[in-house]
Scaffold this motif. Structure first.
Motif, PDB file in Angstrom:
ATOM      1  N   ARG A 154       0.830  -1.174   0.073  1.00  0.00           N
ATOM      2  CA  ARG A 154       0.041  -0.071  -0.090  1.00  0.00           C
ATOM      3  C   ARG A 154       0.914   1.149   0.078  1.00  0.00           C
ATOM      4  O   ARG A 154       0.415   2.214  -0.603  1.00  0.00           O
ATOM      5  N   ASN A 155       1.814   1.320   0.640  1.00  0.00           N
ATOM      6  CA  ASN A 155       2.790   2.535   0.763  1.00  0.00           C
ATOM      7  C   ASN A 155       3.400   2.673  -0.550  1.00  0.00           C
ATOM      8  O   ASN A 155       3.612   4.079  -1.042  1.00  0.00           O
ATOM      9  N   TRP A 156       4.100   1.716  -1.328  1.00  0.00           N
ATOM     10  CA  TRP A 156       4.700   1.893  -2.650  1.00  0.00           C
ATOM     11  C   TRP A 156       3.409   2.088  -3.520  1.00  0.00           C
ATOM     12  O   TRP A 156       3.765   3.253  -4.254  1.00  0.00           O
ATOM     13  N   ALA A 157       2.206   1.595  -3.606  1.00  0.00           N
ATOM     14  CA  ALA A 157       1.094   1.929  -4.627  1.00  0.00           C
ATOM     15  C   ALA A 157       1.015   3.440  -4.265  1.00  0.00           C
ATOM     16  O   ALA A 157       0.123   4.146  -5.090  1.00  0.00           O
ATOM     17  N   ALA A 158       0.767   3.941  -3.088  1.00  0.00           N
ATOM     18  CA  ALA A 158       0.512   5.182  -2.809  1.00  0.00           C
ATOM     19  C   ALA A 158       1.359   6.171  -3.841  1.00  0.00           C
ATOM     20  O   ALA A 158       0.986   7.446  -3.605  1.00  0.00           O
ATOM     21  N   GLU A 159       2.793   5.854  -3.757  1.00  0.00           N
ATOM     22  CA  GLU A 159       3.534   6.637  -4.512  1.00  0.00           C
ATOM     23  C   GLU A 159       3.815   6.409  -6.161  1.00  0.00           C
ATOM     24  O   GLU A 159       4.228   7.490  -6.765  1.00  0.00           O
ATOM     25  N   VAL A 160       3.539   5.281  -6.562  1.00  0.00           N
ATOM     26  CA  VAL A 160       3.882   4.774  -7.927  1.00  0.00           C
ATOM     27  C   VAL A 160       2.506   4.992  -8.703  1.00  0.00           C
ATOM     28  O   VAL A 160       1.588   4.320  -8.160  1.00  0.00           O
ATOM     29  N   PRO A 161       2.391   5.351  -9.718  1.00  0.00           N
ATOM     30  CA  PRO A 161       1.229   5.292 -10.585  1.00  0.00           C
ATOM     31  C   PRO A 161       1.009   3.937 -11.083  1.00  0.00           C
ATOM     32  O   PRO A 161       1.712   3.039 -11.193  1.00  0.00           O
ATOM     33  N   ALA A 162      -0.364   3.431 -11.285  1.00  0.00           N
ATOM     34  CA  ALA A 162      -0.788   2.153 -11.546  1.00  0.00           C
ATOM     35  C   ALA A 162      -0.325   1.709 -12.960  1.00  0.00           C
ATOM     36  O   ALA A 162      -0.168   0.851 -13.278  1.00  0.00           O
ATOM     37  N   PHE A 163      -0.554   2.750 -13.853  1.00  0.00           N
ATOM     38  CA  PHE A 163      -0.196   2.396 -15.411  1.00  0.00           C
ATOM     39  C   PHE A 163       0.934   3.416 -15.970  1.00  0.00           C
ATOM     40  O   PHE A 163       1.925   3.075 -16.357  1.00  0.00           O
ATOM     41  N   PHE A 164       0.671   4.554 -16.137  1.00  0.00           N
ATOM     42  CA  PHE A 164       1.311   5.627 -16.836  1.00  0.00           C
ATOM     43  C   PHE A 164       2.546   5.804 -16.005  1.00  0.00           C
ATOM     44  O   PHE A 164       2.190   6.361 -14.988  1.00  0.00           O
ATOM     45  N   PRO A 165       3.790   5.659 -16.615  1.00  0.00           N
ATOM     46  CA  PRO A 165       4.869   5.916 -15.701  1.00  0.00           C
ATOM     47  C   PRO A 165       4.906   7.591 -15.237  1.00  0.00           C
ATOM     48  O   PRO A 165       4.693   8.409 -15.985  1.00  0.00           O
ATOM     49  N   ARG A 166       5.432   7.680 -14.018  1.00  0.00           N
ATOM     50  CA  ARG A 166       5.909   9.012 -13.538  1.00  0.00           C
ATOM     51  C   ARG A 166       7.332   9.374 -14.143  1.00  0.00           C
ATOM     52  O   ARG A 166       7.854   8.312 -14.641  1.00  0.00           O
ATOM     53  N   LEU A 167       7.850  10.537 -14.097  1.00  0.00           N
ATOM     54  CA  LEU A 167       9.048  11.020 -14.722  1.00  0.00           C
ATOM     55  C   LEU A 167       9.970  11.168 -13.585  1.00  0.00           C
ATOM     56  O   LEU A 167      11.246  11.270 -13.789  1.00  0.00           O
ATOM     57  N   THR A 168       9.749  11.061 -12.219  1.00  0.00           N
ATOM     58  CA  THR A 168      10.635  11.090 -10.966  1.00  0.00           C
ATOM     59  C   THR A 168      10.626   9.934 -10.411  1.00  0.00           C
ATOM     60  O   THR A 168       9.682   9.024 -10.355  1.00  0.00           O
ATOM     61  N   GLY A 169      11.549   9.660  -9.418  1.00  0.00           N
ATOM     62  CA  GLY A 169      11.328   8.630  -8.538  1.00  0.00           C
ATOM     63  C   GLY A 169      12.150   7.360  -8.709  1.00  0.00           C
ATOM     64  O   GLY A 169      11.839   6.250  -8.429  1.00  0.00           O
ATOM     65  N   TRP A 170      13.087   7.399  -9.650  1.00  0.00           N
ATOM     66  CA  TRP A 170      13.687   6.206 -10.316  1.00  0.00           C
ATOM     67  C   TRP A 170      14.647   5.757  -9.337  1.00  0.00           C
ATOM     68  O   TRP A 170      15.354   6.271  -8.504  1.00  0.00           O
ATOM     69  N   ARG A 171      14.473   4.120  -9.097  1.00  0.00           N
ATOM     70  CA  ARG A 171      15.345   3.292  -8.029  1.00  0.00           C
ATOM     71  C   ARG A 171      15.783   2.331  -8.896  1.00  0.00           C
ATOM     72  O   ARG A 171      15.318   1.583  -9.487  1.00  0.00           O
ATOM     73  N   ALA A 172      17.224   2.371  -8.794  1.00  0.00           N
ATOM     74  CA  ALA A 172      17.917   1.269  -9.526  1.00  0.00           C
ATOM     75  C   ALA A 172      17.414  -0.265  -9.130  1.00  0.00           C
ATOM     76  O   ALA A 172      17.316  -0.328  -7.950  1.00  0.00           O
ATOM     77  N   PRO A 173      17.351  -1.068 -10.100  1.00  0.00           N
ATOM     78  CA  PRO A 173      17.231  -2.514  -9.885  1.00  0.00           C
ATOM     79  C   PRO A 173      18.043  -2.931  -8.985  1.00  0.00           C
ATOM     80  O   PRO A 173      19.197  -2.762  -8.751  1.00  0.00           O
ATOM     81  N   LYS A 174      17.710  -3.876  -8.197  1.00  0.00           N
ATOM     82  CA  LYS A 174      18.396  -4.707  -6.964  1.00  0.00           C
ATOM     83  C   LYS A 174      19.084  -5.452  -7.681  1.00  0.00           C
ATOM     84  O   LYS A 174      20.363  -6.124  -7.316  1.00  0.00           O
ATOM     85  N   LEU A 175      18.675  -6.418  -8.809  1.00  0.00           N
ATOM     86  CA  LEU A 175      19.491  -7.448  -9.546  1.00  0.00           C
ATOM     87  C   LEU A 175      19.995  -6.822 -10.868  1.00  0.00           C
ATOM     88  O   LEU A 175      19.210  -5.906 -11.437  1.00  0.00           O
TER      89      LEU A 175
END
Length: 247
Positions: A154-175
């Protein structure tokens, strides 16, 4: 309740998502029996350019999928259809910009194919269908993820859009990116794109323009795609060449 009805519809779409689009086959047949409007109005060069853009967009959609699955761990972001699967919650890479990058990639592919047919009404119908179709599948998956991962989801979903990508907030992949993982999981999608464009183009050539001879360029593309499909499927089923630990 409406929410329960949407969830049931989403579960059905999820289970049969590989076959649902076959319902468009009769409409596709009607469209390909008509001449290509862009070629008729603007000439062969404009038609070739438009078709090339559509094909490029389809491969862009596949690239979105490939980048996504290239970074995910095992037990997530798969092609499972029987039930929802999520051993971990993906929140990095493209998942830091949109909660559903795989469905975004799919939508780009589907709309590219719809536009390739050069029929505005078919493209609009596909768009409207995707809105209903993806909304229900996403709602079902999010209900499952919220139940399994609770506040983390729920915390992640509150920040990240469901479908159309946001332009900020990039987090590098863990793998790190795994090309072998992409080959193992996306080879069928690659061949499907080539085969669909081949069938649509050559069907129109035959049905609308009465051209019996197959285009050698399309034949070569189909042959290469089919060979890649057979080899990669054999490698996946019969060897461990495409296996990656933790993927």
């Amino acid at each position: 309740m409406i929410a329960d009805s949407i969830a049931r519809q989403g579960s059905w779409f999820f289970r049969w998502r590989s076959y649902v689009l076959l319902g468009f086959a009769p409409l596709v047949y009607l469209v390909v029996t008509q001449p290509e409007p862009i070629e008729t109005t603007f000439g062969p060069a404009a038609d070739t350019l438009f078709e090339s853009v559509c094909i490029a967009l389809a491969f862009l959609g596949l690239a979105i999928r490939a980048y996504t699955v290239g970074h995910v761990p095992a037990g997530t972001s798969g092609r499972n259809t029987a039930r929802q699967v999520a051993d971990t919650l993906n929140t990095t890479g493209l998942y830091s910009l949109t909660r559903n990058p795989l469905y975004l990639g799919n939508a780009v592919i589907y709309m590219a194919v719809a536009c390739f047919l050069q029929n505005i009404w078919f493209a609009v119908l596909m768009l409207l269908f995707l809105i209903v179709y993806l909304e229900r599948i996403i709602a079902t998956e999010e209900k499952f993820l919220a139940g399994k991962f609770g506040d983390d989801y729920r915390n992640w979903a509150a920040e990240v859009p469901a479908f159309f990508p946001r332009l900020t907030g990039w987090r590098a992949p863990k793998l790190p990116f795994s090309f072998r993982n992409v080959l193992r999981r996306e080879y069928s999608g690659l061949f499907a794109i080539i085969a669909v464009f081949f069938v649509l183009d050559q069907s129109r050539e035959y049905l609308a323009e009465s051209k019996i001879a197959l285009d050698p360029n399309w034949l070569a593309a189909l042959a290469i795609g089919a060979l890649a499909y057979v080899l990669l499927r054999w490698a996946k089923k019969r060897t461990r060449l495409l296996n990656v630990a933790g993927r």
